[in-house]
Design an enzyme around this catalytic site. Structure first.
Site, mmCIF file in Angstrom:
data_model
loop_
_atom_site.group_PDB
_atom_site.id
_atom_site.type_symbol
_atom_site.label_atom_id
_atom_site.label_comp_id
_atom_site.label_asym_id
_atom_site.label_seq_id
_atom_site.Cartn_x
_atom_site.Cartn_y
_atom_site.Cartn_z
ATOM 1 N N ASP A 143 0.105 4.700 1.177
ATOM 2 C CA ASP A 143 -0.156 5.487 2.309
ATOM 3 C C ASP A 143 0.679 4.893 3.418
ATOM 4 O O ASP A 143 1.114 3.874 3.491
ATOM 5 C CB ASP A 143 -1.703 5.322 2.637
ATOM 6 C CG ASP A 143 -2.423 4.399 3.170
ATOM 7 O OD1 ASP A 143 -1.915 3.069 2.745
ATOM 8 O OD2 ASP A 143 -2.750 4.162 3.612
ATOM 9 N N GLU A 179 -4.750 1.724 2.874
ATOM 10 C CA GLU A 179 -5.280 1.374 4.115
ATOM 11 C C GLU A 179 -5.179 1.830 5.133
ATOM 12 O O GLU A 179 -5.738 0.823 6.238
ATOM 13 C CB GLU A 179 -3.483 0.737 3.683
ATOM 14 C CG GLU A 179 -3.692 -1.119 3.655
ATOM 15 C CD GLU A 179 -2.948 -1.181 5.173
ATOM 16 O OE1 GLU A 179 -3.126 -2.272 5.965
ATOM 17 O OE2 GLU A 179 -2.470 -0.467 5.405
ATOM 18 N N GLU A 180 -4.275 2.659 5.782
ATOM 19 C CA GLU A 180 -4.360 2.748 6.855
ATOM 20 C C GLU A 180 -5.165 3.809 7.431
ATOM 21 O O GLU A 180 -5.972 3.298 8.500
ATOM 22 C CB GLU A 180 -2.655 3.850 7.542
ATOM 23 C CG GLU A 180 -1.687 3.163 6.806
ATOM 24 C CD GLU A 180 -0.927 1.860 7.842
ATOM 25 O OE1 GLU A 180 -1.336 1.682 8.616
ATOM 26 O OE2 GLU A 180 -0.094 1.306 7.509
ATOM 27 N N ASP A 207 3.553 -6.537 3.163
ATOM 28 C CA ASP A 207 3.304 -5.844 4.374
ATOM 29 C C ASP A 207 3.459 -5.989 6.177
ATOM 30 O O ASP A 207 2.641 -5.770 6.427
ATOM 31 C CB ASP A 207 2.102 -4.904 4.189
ATOM 32 C CG ASP A 207 1.349 -4.392 5.181
ATOM 33 O OD1 ASP A 207 2.446 -3.792 5.578
ATOM 34 O OD2 ASP A 207 0.453 -3.779 5.160
ATOM 35 N N HIS A 240 1.070 -1.090 0.195
ATOM 36 C CA HIS A 240 0.186 -0.206 -0.082
ATOM 37 C C HIS A 240 0.308 0.985 0.244
ATOM 38 O O HIS A 240 1.867 1.350 0.773
ATOM 39 C CB HIS A 240 -0.430 0.157 1.057
ATOM 40 C CG HIS A 240 -0.208 0.237 2.698
ATOM 41 N ND1 HIS A 240 -0.010 1.233 3.288
ATOM 42 C CD2 HIS A 240 -0.456 -0.848 3.419
ATOM 43 C CE1 HIS A 240 0.423 0.584 3.962
ATOM 44 N NE2 HIS A 240 0.207 -0.872 4.397
ATOM 45 N N HIS A 271 3.843 3.017 13.130
ATOM 46 C CA HIS A 271 2.797 4.073 13.519
ATOM 47 C C HIS A 271 3.087 5.023 14.675
ATOM 48 O O HIS A 271 1.704 5.430 15.177
ATOM 49 C CB HIS A 271 1.398 3.165 14.061
ATOM 50 C CG HIS A 271 0.435 2.298 12.556
ATOM 51 N ND1 HIS A 271 0.025 1.350 13.044
ATOM 52 C CD2 HIS A 271 1.618 1.663 11.454
ATOM 53 C CE1 HIS A 271 -0.187 0.773 12.119
ATOM 54 N NE2 HIS A 271 0.285 1.110 10.851
ATOM 55 N N ASP A 273 6.215 1.086 6.922
ATOM 56 C CA ASP A 273 5.243 0.366 6.930
ATOM 57 C C ASP A 273 4.557 1.142 6.109
ATOM 58 O O ASP A 273 3.598 2.644 6.188
ATOM 59 C CB ASP A 273 4.259 0.402 7.947
ATOM 60 C CG ASP A 273 3.229 -0.362 7.901
ATOM 61 O OD1 ASP A 273 2.937 -1.207 7.015
ATOM 62 O OD2 ASP A 273 2.574 0.141 9.142
#
Length: 491
Positions: free
Chosen positions: A84, A151-152, A175, A82, A461, A121
């Site tokens: 983003d 995705e996030e 991922d 992904h 994150h 990520d």
């Protein structure tokens, strides 16, 4: 010869072809729902290389590279990641994720972003995919790249992926975040949004305003790190406010914490109107901070709790304040149940990720994850019921299915065999509590054989996110060897 200047954090890193693409990703802002400029640049890059390139209605980028001559009959492979990234920064950082590049640094064998998330990520996975599309020395069958958006923030790209665009029957998702592990399943999830409007009241006369800030927590990924029982800044600050109310009645003007649904909240701030000067408040807060640090010993000992004067503002009605604080205090957060089928793996959890409460109304967001879809829905139902008791509306949305493990996967057998041959040891097969797009994509393309792997990433994150440099090189080696094996090379 490296394409990077000697003072670049990427100088001398191998493989150069992978790090080149990751450096470009770091230089290009790519928040969820803001991937357009990056996608457009990659679309132009792909067409410039003669690759078939399309953008679907959801905004996903699909790139196709023909097989190595003589390998046209090999099974088609989809490489998926992904575009983003989660955008988190430390308090006080002026970084603007909509325009500023991510600034990485090298530290003891890791590439790290010290004040923000790094975007490893899933930027490293995307970089591996782009390198495979670029490198004409690789041996492979027909290749497709599926680079999804959003995705996030809710798996929007995978949800919107239409059937019929992809031809491959094998998919490598890049991922996951532990080198040496092949992932074969993941949790599904859904969101609970809580929202209620209110009528502000003027600040009481003769009250002074203070801003109480709780910070210093580690934060992290709400799926990968939830089992570590790290502090949740929202839950902890609400607890502090409940204790403070028993000591000194106050009026609440605002409460805010967390910035992403899938990140553990690291900071939270409350604005209060206190009835009189309280010289003992700082000491009381210091004692509370000591108490909380003691409870979080070995997990989140960096917790801070401070107060400072601030400007007056309207406040919530007293009844509204009581409803919100009681509901948030009672709301669940963390692991609900560990899996009985997969020892050591979280089955069901919930993250109270965002709260924004003001005098004119409030909002809270919960993200529920579960390996058992019905268990996740049941927990979401409980959260909705809890807030209903307080008269605060809550709705569920964004359900996505889990990815059910297939231990008999032929693709997994190939991956394990190649790993054993190339690295001289055994890999592990795991299921991750975090959400991957594999389950959603698999529903749209029944029979797709999927395996996920990636380099070692820590702190995803959260600011300080880092990726192990050596693991990226190993992932490139593994990816190219798997593609060659699947193409029939050496048989």
């Amino acid at each position: 010869m490296s394409r990077f200047s000697p003072d670049s954090p990427f100088a001398g890193l191998s493989p150069d072809i992978v790090w080149k693409h990751f450096a470009s990703l770091c230089a290009t802002p790519r928040p969820s729902k803001g991937e357009g400029p990056l996608r457009d640049a990659l679309l132009a890059w792909a067409r410039g290389r003669g690759l078939a390139a399309t953008v679907d209605a959801a905004g996903n980028l699909i790139l196709k590279k023909p097989a190595t001559p003589g390998r046209e009959g090999a099974p088609g492979v989809i490489l998926q990641g992904h575009l983003d990234m989660v955008c988190q920064k430390n308090a006080g950082s002026a970084h603007d994720f909509s325009r500023d590049p991510v600034v990485p640094a090298r530290r003891d064998g890791w590439l790290v972003a010290e004040q923000t998330t790094l975007g490893a990520d899933n930027g490293v996975g995307v970089a591996l995919i782009l390198a495979a599309l670029e490198d004409d020395s690789l041996v492979h069958g027909p290749l497709e790249a599926l680079l999804t958006v959003d995705e996030e923030a809710g798996m929007g790209g995978a949800r919107g992926l239409p059937p019929g665009l992809l031809d491959g029957r094998l998919m490598l998702n890049l991922d996951t975040e532990d080198w040496g592990d092949f992932y074969l399943g993941c949790a599904g999830g859904l969101d609970v949004d809580v929202r209620r409007a209110a009528t502000p009241e003027p600040a009481p006369a003769a009250h002074r305003f203070v801003r109480i800030a709780l910070g210093g927590l580690r934060g992290g990924h709400s799926g990968v790190d939830i089992h570590e029982e790290r502090g949740n800044a929202i839950k902890l600050l609400v607890r502090v406010l409940k204790r403070l109310a028993a000591r000194t009645p106050f009026r609440l003007a605002a409460l805010a914490g967390g910035t992403a649904r899938n990140a553990l909240p690291r900071e939270a701030v409350a604005t209060l109107a206190l009835p009189a000067a309280d010289d003992a408040l700082d000491g009381w807060l210091a004692a509370m901070a000591d108490e909380l640090r003691d409870e979080l010993a070995g997990v989140d000992e960096g917790l801070t709790l401070r107060a400072e004067p601030c400007a007056a503002s309207p406040v919530l009605a007293a009844a509204e304040q009581a409803l919100w604080l009681s509901a948030l205090h009672a709301a669940p957060h963390g692991v609900r149940r560990m899996s009985r089928r997969l020892p050591g793996v979280v089955e069901t959890s919930n993250n109270l990720g965002i709260v924004d409460l003001r005098a004119d109304g409030g909002f809270a967001h919960f993200m529920v994850r579960s390996l058992v879809d019905r268990a996740g829905v049941a927990l979401a139902d409980e959260i909705v019921s809890l807030f209903a008791l307080a008269g605060i509306p809550a709705v569920q949305s964004g359900f996505y299915p889990g990815w059910a493990p297939n231990p008999g996967s032929p693709l997994l057998a190939v991956c394990q065999s190649v790993y054993r041959r190339e690295f001289g040891g055994e890999s592990r097969v795991r299921v991750v509590h975090a959400g991957l797009e594999c389950g959603i994509i698999g529903e749209k393309y029944p029979g797709l054989d999927i395996v996920s792997f990636g380099p070692t990433i820590r702190g995803a994150h959260a600011p300080g996110e880092r990726v192990e440099v050596a693991a990226v090189a190993r992932c490139w080696h593994l990816l190219t060897a798997i593609l060659a094996e699947l193409s029939g090379e050496g048989r």
